[in-house]
Design a protein around this motif. Structure first.
Motif, mmCIF file in Angstrom:
data_model
loop_
_atom_site.group_PDB
_atom_site.id
_atom_site.type_symbol
_atom_site.label_atom_id
_atom_site.label_comp_id
_atom_site.label_asym_id
_atom_site.label_seq_id
_atom_site.Cartn_x
_atom_site.Cartn_y
_atom_site.Cartn_z
ATOM 1 N N ILE A 7 0.838 -1.202 0.000
ATOM 2 C CA ILE A 7 0.000 0.000 0.000
ATOM 3 C C ILE A 7 0.872 1.251 0.000
ATOM 4 O O ILE A 7 0.595 2.232 -0.706
ATOM 5 C CB ILE A 7 -0.936 0.003 1.225
ATOM 6 N N GLY A 8 1.962 1.223 0.793
ATOM 7 C CA GLY A 8 2.867 2.361 0.848
ATOM 8 C C GLY A 8 3.492 2.660 -0.502
ATOM 9 O O GLY A 8 3.576 3.830 -0.917
ATOM 10 N N VAL A 9 3.936 1.622 -1.202
ATOM 11 C CA VAL A 9 4.520 1.812 -2.533
ATOM 12 C C VAL A 9 3.489 2.394 -3.487
ATOM 13 O O VAL A 9 3.780 3.318 -4.267
ATOM 14 C CB VAL A 9 5.071 0.472 -3.071
ATOM 15 N N ALA A 10 2.267 1.870 -3.420
ATOM 16 C CA ALA A 10 1.197 2.375 -4.304
ATOM 17 C C ALA A 10 0.902 3.843 -4.016
ATOM 18 O O ALA A 10 0.711 4.652 -4.940
ATOM 19 C CB ALA A 10 -0.063 1.528 -4.123
ATOM 20 N N LEU A 11 0.877 4.212 -2.738
ATOM 21 C CA LEU A 11 0.602 5.605 -2.373
ATOM 22 C C LEU A 11 1.718 6.538 -2.839
ATOM 23 O O LEU A 11 1.456 7.659 -3.302
ATOM 24 C CB LEU A 11 0.418 5.722 -0.855
ATOM 25 N N VAL A 12 2.960 6.091 -2.723
ATOM 26 C CA VAL A 12 4.091 6.910 -3.169
ATOM 27 C C VAL A 12 4.038 7.122 -4.675
ATOM 28 O O VAL A 12 4.240 8.237 -5.177
ATOM 29 C CB VAL A 12 5.428 6.264 -2.760
ATOM 30 N N ILE A 13 3.757 6.047 -5.414
ATOM 31 C CA ILE A 13 3.667 6.159 -6.875
ATOM 32 C C ILE A 13 2.540 7.120 -7.268
ATOM 33 O O ILE A 13 2.712 8.003 -8.130
ATOM 34 C CB ILE A 13 3.450 4.773 -7.504
ATOM 35 N N CYS A 14 1.387 6.955 -6.614
ATOM 36 C CA CYS A 14 0.263 7.851 -6.914
ATOM 37 C C CYS A 14 0.574 9.278 -6.488
ATOM 38 O O CYS A 14 0.174 10.245 -7.148
ATOM 39 C CB CYS A 14 -1.001 7.359 -6.209
ATOM 40 N N GLY A 15 1.310 9.410 -5.376
ATOM 41 C CA GLY A 15 1.675 10.740 -4.917
ATOM 42 C C GLY A 15 2.594 11.459 -5.877
ATOM 43 O O GLY A 15 2.559 12.686 -6.010
ATOM 44 N N ILE A 16 3.451 10.696 -6.569
ATOM 45 C CA ILE A 16 4.384 11.289 -7.532
ATOM 46 C C ILE A 16 3.705 11.593 -8.867
ATOM 47 O O ILE A 16 3.882 12.670 -9.447
ATOM 48 C CB ILE A 16 5.585 10.349 -7.746
ATOM 49 N N PHE A 17 2.879 10.650 -9.334
ATOM 50 C CA PHE A 17 2.356 10.767 -10.687
ATOM 51 C C PHE A 17 0.904 11.247 -10.765
ATOM 52 O O PHE A 17 0.443 11.631 -11.852
ATOM 53 C CB PHE A 17 2.470 9.422 -11.414
ATOM 54 N N VAL A 18 0.169 11.209 -9.647
ATOM 55 C CA VAL A 18 -1.234 11.607 -9.696
ATOM 56 C C VAL A 18 -1.470 12.874 -8.876
ATOM 57 O O VAL A 18 -1.804 13.934 -9.427
ATOM 58 C CB VAL A 18 -2.153 10.469 -9.190
ATOM 59 N N SER A 19 -1.295 12.770 -7.561
ATOM 60 C CA SER A 19 -1.529 13.923 -6.694
ATOM 61 C C SER A 19 -0.767 13.745 -5.382
ATOM 62 O O SER A 19 -0.754 12.636 -4.821
ATOM 63 C CB SER A 19 -3.021 14.075 -6.386
ATOM 64 N N PRO A 20 -0.143 14.788 -4.863
ATOM 65 C CA PRO A 20 0.565 14.698 -3.580
ATOM 66 C C PRO A 20 -0.346 14.313 -2.421
ATOM 67 O O PRO A 20 0.145 13.864 -1.379
ATOM 68 C CB PRO A 20 1.121 16.115 -3.378
ATOM 69 N N TRP A 21 -1.660 14.476 -2.587
ATOM 70 C CA TRP A 21 -2.580 14.133 -1.512
ATOM 71 C C TRP A 21 -2.537 12.644 -1.171
ATOM 72 O O TRP A 21 -2.918 12.235 -0.068
ATOM 73 C CB TRP A 21 -4.007 14.533 -1.890
ATOM 74 N N PHE A 22 -2.078 11.826 -2.087
ATOM 75 C CA PHE A 22 -1.965 10.387 -1.815
ATOM 76 C C PHE A 22 -0.904 10.093 -0.751
ATOM 77 O O PHE A 22 -0.899 9.006 -0.166
ATOM 78 C CB PHE A 22 -1.627 9.615 -3.101
#
Length: 333
Positions: free
Chosen positions: A249-264
């Motif tokens: 989950i942490g890896v997924a959140l970091v990836i989304c935080g980088i490529f989608v939105s920092p709110w992740f």
């Protein structure tokens, strides 16, 4: 000399300073109904000279070739004279009333197998205290180590564990493997013996003195959980997989935080803030609370990555030791 009620068995490998601290704490015990057996497992820096500094403690020393800590413990078991066998790690310091408390608790509520929690001594470094917090906090995977309510049955660990002679006579000794104490506790429980946590019988456990060694330790813990699953089908619970799930989950959140939105990244930030606040509240130290953040991340990520790797290799790909080999080990062959 009166027969000891307890035989303390300590495997040692190049731990002279640790043995000195351990012996000093045993010398201060208010009740000395024990003997101490040190088994030097092929060390290049033997600790026998240290034992001579504590001549009033009933201690025996044995040297053998290096074969591993489980075999060293079994070597001590074969030579022990007590009715109960107590296992400490060499990096433990024992509170002065430990054996008084243990004796009173066993007289009041006899147990075949038992263990206690661990804590950080005031003399420990800030890093050691931060690691101890992460290993005992409910926010990580500490749970029962800190004497708190756990999501699984209590399992004694060899930094603070004991069992009776009748347990040894029926179950035998330790097997040379990672998480050998969990394996031993499982065999004892499966043999029908009663087991319990003695909360006031705690020890001060130094654990690893730096984050690199700590990472290696928890990584091995994660891998060994899969070995235990293969040895004991049905033994794995959801709680054992939580660190691996947290990593994914942490890896997924970091990836989304980088490529989608920092709110992740917000959930990660909230979790780390919670660790800091709870560690500060528990230790009353700003520095330890800060160090508790990397310690907790290392614990969860190290354990989780070890778990994921072993699950992928041993269960999905069936590489390494296969299930049949695990079963042979389970039967002691």
């Amino acid at each position: 000399m009166e027969k000891p009620r307890f035989s303390i068995i300590v495997p040692v490998y190049n731990r002279v300073d640790e043995v000195r601290d351990l012996m000093a704490s045993l010398e201060r015990q208010t009740l000395r109904n024990f003997e101490v057996i040190f088994v030097e497992d092929g060390s290049t820096e033997p600790c026998d000279c240290v034992l001579q500094e504590f001549s009033d403690v009933n201690a025996r020393y044995f040297y053998k070739e290096n074969e591993g800590r489980s075999i060293a413990r079994n070597y001590g078991l074969e030579r022990a004279e007590g009715d109960y066998f107590i296992f400490f790690d060499s990096d433990c310091v024992i509170p002065e009333d430990y054996f008084k408390v243990l004796t009173e608790e066993l007289d009041r509520n006899p147990l075949d197998c038992f263990g206690g929690p661990d804590a950080a001594h005031d003399s420990f470094s800030d890093t050691q205290k931060a690691i101890n917090y992460s290993m005992t906090s409910f926010l990580t995977t500490g749970g029962i180590r800190g004497g708190k309510v756990s999501l699984e049955k209590f399992v004694p660990r060899t930094f603070n564990m004991g069992f009776s002679r009748k347990v040894y006579d029926k179950v035998g000794g330790f097997r040379e493997m990672f998480s050998e104490d969990i394996d031993m506790s499982t065999r004892i429980r499966n043999a029908g013996f009663n087991m319990g946590l003695i909360r006031p019988a705690y020890v001060y456990h130094k654990r690893r003195v730096d984050f690199r060694k700590f990472l290696r330790q928890v990584y091995v813990f994660g891998m060994s959980r899969i070995t235990l699953k293969l040895l004991y089908p049905g033994s794995m619970k959801l709680v054992h997989a939580l660190p691996a799930l947290a990593v994914l989950i942490g890896v997924a959140l970091v990836i989304c935080g980088i490529f989608v939105s920092p709110w992740f990244l917000l959930p990660i930030g909230v979790y780390l803030l919670a660790i800091f606040v709870m560690a500060w509240w528990a230790t009353k130290s700003f520095v330890i609370a800060l160090k508790a953040i990397p310690a907790s991340v290392i614990q969860i990520c190290g354990y989780g990555c070890g778990f994921i790797k072993a699950y992928f290799l041993k269960i999905l790909l069936r590489r390494g030791r296969d299930v049949n080999e695990e079963i042979m080990l389970r039967k002691g062959k």
